[in-house]
Structure formats: structure tokens, C-alpha cells
Design a protein around this motif. Structure first.
Motif, short mmCIF file in Angstrom:
data_model
loop_
_atom_site.label_atom_id
_atom_site.label_comp_id
_atom_site.label_asym_id
_atom_site.label_seq_id
_atom_site.Cartn_x
_atom_site.Cartn_y
_atom_site.Cartn_z
N UNK A 5 -14.57 4.01 -14.56
CA UNK A 5 -13.82 2.97 -13.87
C UNK A 5 -13.70 1.75 -14.79
N UNK A 6 -12.49 1.22 -14.89
CA UNK A 6 -12.25 0.03 -15.70
C UNK A 6 -11.49 -0.99 -14.87
N UNK A 7 -12.08 -2.17 -14.71
CA UNK A 7 -11.43 -3.29 -14.03
C UNK A 7 -11.24 -4.42 -15.04
N UNK A 8 -10.03 -4.95 -15.12
CA UNK A 8 -9.73 -6.00 -16.11
C UNK A 8 -9.00 -7.16 -15.45
N UNK A 9 -9.62 -8.34 -15.49
CA UNK A 9 -8.98 -9.58 -15.06
C UNK A 9 -8.50 -9.58 -13.62
N UNK A 10 -9.27 -9.01 -12.70
CA UNK A 10 -8.84 -8.93 -11.30
C UNK A 10 -8.80 -10.31 -10.66
N UNK A 11 -7.69 -10.59 -9.96
CA UNK A 11 -7.52 -11.85 -9.25
C UNK A 11 -6.98 -11.56 -7.86
N UNK A 12 -7.57 -12.24 -6.85
CA UNK A 12 -7.07 -12.17 -5.48
C UNK A 12 -7.30 -13.52 -4.83
N UNK A 26 -16.70 -2.46 -16.56
CA UNK A 26 -16.48 -1.02 -16.69
C UNK A 26 -17.69 -0.30 -16.09
N UNK A 27 -17.43 0.87 -15.56
CA UNK A 27 -18.49 1.73 -15.02
C UNK A 27 -18.34 3.09 -15.70
N UNK A 58 -3.21 -10.04 -9.88
CA UNK A 58 -3.10 -9.86 -11.32
C UNK A 58 -4.31 -9.09 -11.80
N UNK A 59 -4.20 -8.54 -13.00
CA UNK A 59 -5.26 -7.67 -13.49
C UNK A 59 -4.97 -6.22 -13.17
N UNK A 60 -5.88 -5.35 -13.56
CA UNK A 60 -5.64 -3.92 -13.39
C UNK A 60 -6.93 -3.16 -13.14
N UNK A 61 -6.80 -2.01 -12.49
CA UNK A 61 -7.92 -1.09 -12.25
C UNK A 61 -7.47 0.30 -12.63
N UNK A 62 -8.35 1.04 -13.31
CA UNK A 62 -8.09 2.44 -13.60
C UNK A 62 -9.35 3.24 -13.29
N UNK A 63 -9.15 4.37 -12.64
CA UNK A 63 -10.22 5.35 -12.46
C UNK A 63 -9.80 6.58 -13.25
N UNK A 64 -10.49 6.80 -14.35
CA UNK A 64 -10.01 7.75 -15.37
C UNK A 64 -8.58 7.34 -15.75
N UNK A 65 -7.62 8.20 -15.58
CA UNK A 65 -6.25 7.86 -15.97
C UNK A 65 -5.37 7.49 -14.78
N UNK A 66 -6.01 7.17 -13.65
CA UNK A 66 -5.25 6.90 -12.42
C UNK A 66 -5.35 5.44 -12.02
N UNK A 67 -4.31 4.95 -11.33
CA UNK A 67 -4.29 3.59 -10.78
C UNK A 67 -4.51 3.71 -9.27
N UNK A 146 -18.85 11.35 2.26
CA UNK A 146 -19.32 12.39 1.33
C UNK A 146 -18.90 13.80 1.72
N UNK A 147 -18.24 13.95 2.87
CA UNK A 147 -17.98 15.28 3.43
C UNK A 147 -17.16 16.16 2.48
N UNK A 148 -16.29 15.55 1.67
CA UNK A 148 -15.41 16.34 0.79
C UNK A 148 -15.94 16.42 -0.64
N UNK A 149 -17.21 16.04 -0.83
CA UNK A 149 -17.88 16.19 -2.13
C UNK A 149 -17.12 15.45 -3.24
N UNK A 150 -16.96 14.11 -3.09
CA UNK A 150 -16.15 13.35 -4.06
C UNK A 150 -16.84 13.16 -5.40
N UNK A 151 -16.05 12.82 -6.41
CA UNK A 151 -16.57 12.54 -7.75
C UNK A 151 -17.07 11.11 -7.89
N UNK A 152 -16.42 10.19 -7.18
CA UNK A 152 -16.80 8.77 -7.24
C UNK A 152 -16.95 8.26 -5.82
N UNK A 153 -18.04 7.53 -5.58
CA UNK A 153 -18.40 7.10 -4.22
C UNK A 153 -18.52 5.58 -4.19
#
Length: 300
Positions: A5-12, A26-27, A58-67, A146-153
Motif C-alpha cells: 500500500x502506498x499513500x502519497x500526500x493525502x488531503x481531505x 507505505x505499508x 489531492x494525493x493518491x493511494x495505490x494497493x499494488x497496481x490498483x487505485x 474476513x469471510x472471503x479470505x482477503x489479502x489486505x484487511x
């Protein structure tokens, strides 16, 4: 299994309030990562942007190659989310809730029994969710995530409303989730929980990350004194004050407490005086780091 996981410059912002103000972190895949902070620090808003529930201004988040905010089905199937406030389908039992959540992901029915066992709700399987206690609802919420056995929780204060025994039992569940290779992001107000579970933690306040490191490194960096307590009648207060390395001595009914930055010297001297019976040593903790960074004033 797991995800980076990569978070860069998140603003809200909400009106004039900058709830999240340029947060970056980053995680690593398979890491157990904690977001800590007082009420209103921006933890939940940050987590919701990483989960894709809110789109960053503003800013961005990616989980592997996904937004995450694009709500891609492929990514959603890999994510498990436990929200701070639980919400269930009305008039369904705990078992039926899990069956329903599982069906959304095409999960085999046998998975429900496994999850009920894992979160300690086997004896409540046929109770309607509105009849469950707050702690039982919290455990059911985690089981649904957790019921569907996720990769990231993602876990937003998962042990809130749990008694100490239930909290410790749930820690074992969370460790097993992470030990199997999953990435876990946790928000919590319990510093002992973060210290016990997290590989690294980010301490937030006023929408910003103040410090980010392993719990042990953050505690070492505080350079706080050690408090050594001895049983009543073991040592005279004046003797304790005269010991080399003693910075302060508190003389109370429960015994003497010696504050020192040279605990090895004090403990050696106590050993020479045969004063180790009933002794306890307390160093700094993650809670001390948290209070040092965020202050001690009450937060509504």
C-alpha cells in the motif's frame, strides 16, 4: 497473499477543517501497520481514503497496481473492511449474516462455521444481531470482513467495546491473520494493542503524521527515565536518594519508587543490598510516546 500500500500526500477537508493534511506512508506486503492518534486526528478519514470509501481531494493511494477509489471488482475481492460503526441486515442471525456476506463473494457455506469459531461466536450463531452485545457485534463485524479470505484487511478500532479477555483473544485472531501473509492496517486507541501487534505505527494529530517507526524504536527515541519500585520496608528513602544514579525517590505506602536514567547501576546496588524481593521495573511505553507527541489535554 498480502498487498503493498502506498499513500502519497493525502488531503481531505471539511469546510475550514483540514482533517487530513498531506499524509504519506507505505505499508509493505504482509506488514501489520497501525494508525494511532487522539480523537479527531484524521485516522478514520485516512483509512477511508486508503480503502477507497472516500476519494482524496489531492494525493493518491495505490494497493499494488490498483487505485482503491475506482472500486475495481478485482481489488474489492482482495480487501476486507471492518468499519468503526457496525451495520448489519435486520432480523438476521449471526450465522445468516455471515452466510449473506459470504454469498456476495461466492464463498462456500462451510466458511461460516469456521469464522464463528475463530471469533468465538459459535454459541451465538442462531441469535439475531440486534440481540448481541456491543462486543459480540464487533466480533461479528470482523468475521464479516474476513469471510472471503482477503489479502489486505482494514480494521478500524476492532477491539472497542470488548472486555480485556475478549480483546486478548481477538489479538490472537489478528496475529493469525497477519501470520498467514496478509497485510493488516489497524486504527486503535489502545497503545498496548498497537505495541503488541504492529510492526510499525504512525502517530497522527491534526491531520498529519508526527512520527512513524516501529514501536520499539519510538520508545527508545523518547529517552524517558525508568521507574524502579521496591516493596515497603525493603529500603530506607534516604538510602535510596543517596544511591548513585538515583534522580528522584517517591516514598509511598506501597513502597519506594526510584526514578533513574541509569537503571543498571541502581539494580546492581539493590542486589548488593539484597533488596530485590518484590521489585518491579517500568520503562517507557508507546503510551508515553503518544502523550509526549500529542499532549495530555482532553479531546472531545
Amino acid at each position: 497473499m498480502g498487498a503493498e500500500i502506498t499513500a502519497e500526500g493525502l488531503v481531505m477537508t471539511y469546510g475550514d477543517v483540514r482533517a487530513v493534511d498531506g499524509v504519506s506512508f507505505t505499508v509493505a506486503s504482509g506488514e501489520f501497520f497501525g494508525l494511532l492518534g487522539p480523537n479527531g486526528a484524521g485516522k478514520t478519514t485516512t483509512l477511508e481514503m486508503v480503502e477507497g470509501l472516500r476519494r482524496p481531494q489531492s494525493g493518491s493511494v495505490r494497493i499494488d497496481d490498483h487505485i482503491p477509489s475506482k472500486r475495481e471488482p478485482e481489488l474489492q475481492r482482495r480487501m476486507g473492511v471492518q468499519l468503526q460503526a457496525s451495520s448489519f441486515f435486520e432480523r438476521l442471525t449471526a450465522r445468516e449474516q455471515l452466510d449473506t456476506f459470504g454469498a456476495l463473494y461466492g464463498v462456500a457455506a462451510g466458511r461460516t462455521d469456521e469464522m464463528l469459531e475463530q471469533v468465538g461466536l459459535v454459541d451465538k450463531a442462531d441469535d439475531r444481531t440486534e440481540d448481541l452485545s456491543g462486543g459480540q457485534k464487533q466480533r461479528l463485524s470482523i468475521a464479516c470482513a474476513l469471510i472471503h479470505d482477503p489479502d489486505v484487511v482494514f480494521l478500524d478500532e476492532p477491539t472497542a467495546a470488548l472486555d480485556p479477555q475478549a480483546r486478548r483473544n481477538l489479538w490472537d485472531v489478528l496475529r493469525s491473520i497477519n501470520d498467514s501473509g496478509r497485510t493488516v492496517i489497524l486504527t486503535t486507541h489502545y497503545m498496548d494493542e498497537a505495541e503488541a501487534l504492529c510492526d510499525r505505527v504512525a502517530i497522527m494529530d491534526a491531520g498529519r503524521i508526527l512520527e512513524l517507526d516501529t514501536p520499539a524504536a519510538l520508545v527508545r527515541g523518547l529517552d524517558a527515565p525508568v521507574r524502579i519500585s521496591v516493596a515497603p520496608g525493603t529500603l530506607d528513602a534516604d538510602e535510596a536518594r543517596a544511591m548513585a544514579g538515583s534522580d528522584d525517590v517517591a516514598d509511598e505506602e506501597s513502597g519506594l519508587t526510584i526514578t533513574t536514567r541509569d537503571p543498571a547501576r541502581i539494580l546492581t546496588e539493590l542486589a548488593h543490598r539484597d533488596a530485590l524481593d518484590g521489585l518491579s521495573v517500568k520503562g517507557a511505553s508507546l503510551e508515553d510516546v503518544f502523550l509526549d507527541l500529542t499532549g495530555r489535554e482532553y479531546r472531545a
